[in-house]
Design an enzyme around this catalytic site. Sequence first.
Site, PDB file in Angstrom:
ATOM      1  N   SER A 187     -29.862   6.276  -6.207  1.00 18.54           N
ATOM      2  CA  SER A 187     -29.188   5.385  -5.251  1.00 18.54           C
ATOM      3  C   SER A 187     -29.931   5.213  -3.944  1.00 18.54           C
ATOM      4  CB  SER A 187     -27.811   5.947  -4.904  1.00 18.54           C
ATOM      5  OG  SER A 187     -27.088   6.239  -6.051  1.00 18.54           O
TER       6      SER A 187
ATOM      7  N   THR B 254     -24.789   6.054  -2.216  1.00 20.75           N
ATOM      8  CA  THR B 254     -25.515   6.045  -0.950  1.00 20.75           C
ATOM      9  C   THR B 254     -25.222   7.272  -0.100  1.00 20.75           C
ATOM     10  OG1 THR B 254     -25.493   3.662  -0.853  1.00 20.75           O
ATOM     11  CG2 THR B 254     -25.567   4.787   1.260  1.00 20.75           C
TER      12      THR B 254
ATOM     13  N   THR C 213     -19.558   4.525   2.297  1.00 20.99           N
ATOM     14  CA  THR C 213     -20.269   4.333   1.037  1.00 20.99           C
ATOM     15  C   THR C 213     -19.390   3.484   0.128  1.00 20.99           C
ATOM     16  OG1 THR C 213     -21.321   5.448  -0.845  1.00 20.99           O
ATOM     17  CG2 THR C 213     -19.355   6.479   0.035  1.00 20.99           C
ATOM     18  N   GLY C 214     -19.985   2.931  -0.907  1.00 20.27           N
ATOM     19  CA  GLY C 214     -19.216   2.099  -1.829  1.00 20.27           C
ATOM     20  C   GLY C 214     -19.691   0.662  -1.797  1.00 20.27           C
TER      21      GLY C 214
ATOM     22  N   ARG D 199     -30.339  -9.335  -1.739  1.00 17.28           N
ATOM     23  CA  ARG D 199     -29.018  -8.856  -1.294  1.00 17.28           C
ATOM     24  C   ARG D 199     -29.168  -7.711  -0.282  1.00 17.28           C
ATOM     25  NH1 ARG D 199     -26.021  -3.755  -1.372  1.00 17.28           N
ATOM     26  NH2 ARG D 199     -23.817  -4.240  -1.487  1.00 17.28           N
TER      27      ARG D 199
ATOM     28  N   THR E 283     -30.113   3.776   1.653  1.00 20.03           N
ATOM     29  CA  THR E 283     -29.744   3.402   0.283  1.00 20.03           C
ATOM     30  C   THR E 283     -30.777   2.473  -0.340  1.00 20.03           C
ATOM     31  OG1 THR E 283     -27.923   2.504  -1.046  1.00 20.03           O
ATOM     32  CG2 THR E 283     -28.461   1.311   0.938  1.00 20.03           C
TER      33      THR E 283
HETATM   34  N1  ASP Z   1     -22.878   0.793   0.304  1.00 25.95           N
HETATM   35  C1  ASP Z   1     -24.028   0.619  -0.517  1.00 25.95           C
HETATM   36  C2  ASP Z   1     -24.330  -0.834  -0.637  1.00 25.95           C
HETATM   37  O1  ASP Z   1     -23.420  -1.622  -0.754  1.00 25.95           O
HETATM   38  C3  ASP Z   1     -23.899   1.188  -1.869  1.00 25.95           C
HETATM   39  C4  ASP Z   1     -23.278   2.546  -1.976  1.00 25.95           C
HETATM   40  O2  ASP Z   1     -22.694   3.070  -1.071  1.00 25.95           O
HETATM   41  O3  ASP Z   1     -23.364   3.154  -3.018  1.00 25.95           O
HETATM   42  O4  ASP Z   1     -25.488  -1.169  -0.693  1.00 25.95           O
END
Ligand code: ASP
Length: 313
Positions: free
Chosen positions: A73, A175, A226-227, A203, A193
Amino acid sequence: MQRRTFLKQTTALTALSTVQINAQTVDFPIVLSTWKNEKANDAAWESLKKTGRALDAVEAGARIPEADPNDTSVGYGGFPDRDGIVTLDACIMDEKGNAGSVTFLQNIMHPISVARAVMEKTPHVMLSGEGALQFALSQGFKKENLLTEKAKKAWEEWKKTSKYEPKINIERHDTIGLLALGNKGEISGACTTSGLAFKMHGRVGDSPVIGAAVFCDDEVGGACATGLGEFVLKTLGSFLIVELMRNGKNPQQACEEAIMRIVKRYNYKEFQIGYLALNKKGEYGAYSIQSGFSYTLTEKGVTKVFEAKSYMK
Ligand code: ASP
């Protein structure tokens, strides 16, 4: 006790401190990170032992998964985008309100350190893509291939089964976001990340956006996320959490309210968001939409992983 007096009294401290401010016990240093990141926390703690500064700690912590080929990640070994290219986002913020960030950076192992260099050596906050790469090279960072065989294989497998269509995917992604209180009780935060696995080329998520993935205010504390970054961006989660704490919520309540803002407006059953918050008293909180969000805490030199509370059980 006046803040200035407090700072003066604690300036000489280099190791673990417990201080009384307005009759409240404050424990620092402290390091908090998203997911299961014990090695990152331990590196942050080692850094605190050396310099005592939260900013150094969060950077040192973030560099661990960045260099880990098995962490899919973040940084080296991170899963690529739909075109098979690893693109990186990172940001860092210190106790003085300084911030630096890089987006869509390629071929550099430590985007967090480039973000710090943006903060400290340029008049800007964000550098992106080719410009960020040129800046990194000018600062002595080396160009490297970050796509490991393992990540390339995963991408090739994904291509066989997934339609190449321009929508956000929600593959699980871990992340690292970090928050720390340094030896003077000052707050800093960082996030790094490789973004969503197999995202559209170009993106950019929440991770390089100050106020979304990370926000710190030394009067209050800090937050990180995160997410699925799109929803952190749409609600400016970390900034929101810090403002909620400023207005009296404790870190746990602030994280829960920020998650509820998402739950109320969006189709939350289909994605995960996790928040961490840390205030200046050393109190912390963690909350996520789905269950399964863990976080790593280092206090008094001991690192432990905990499961966060979640909206969905
Ligand atoms: N927040 C990160 C993103 O959208 C991904 C993650 O947290 O896993 O790039």
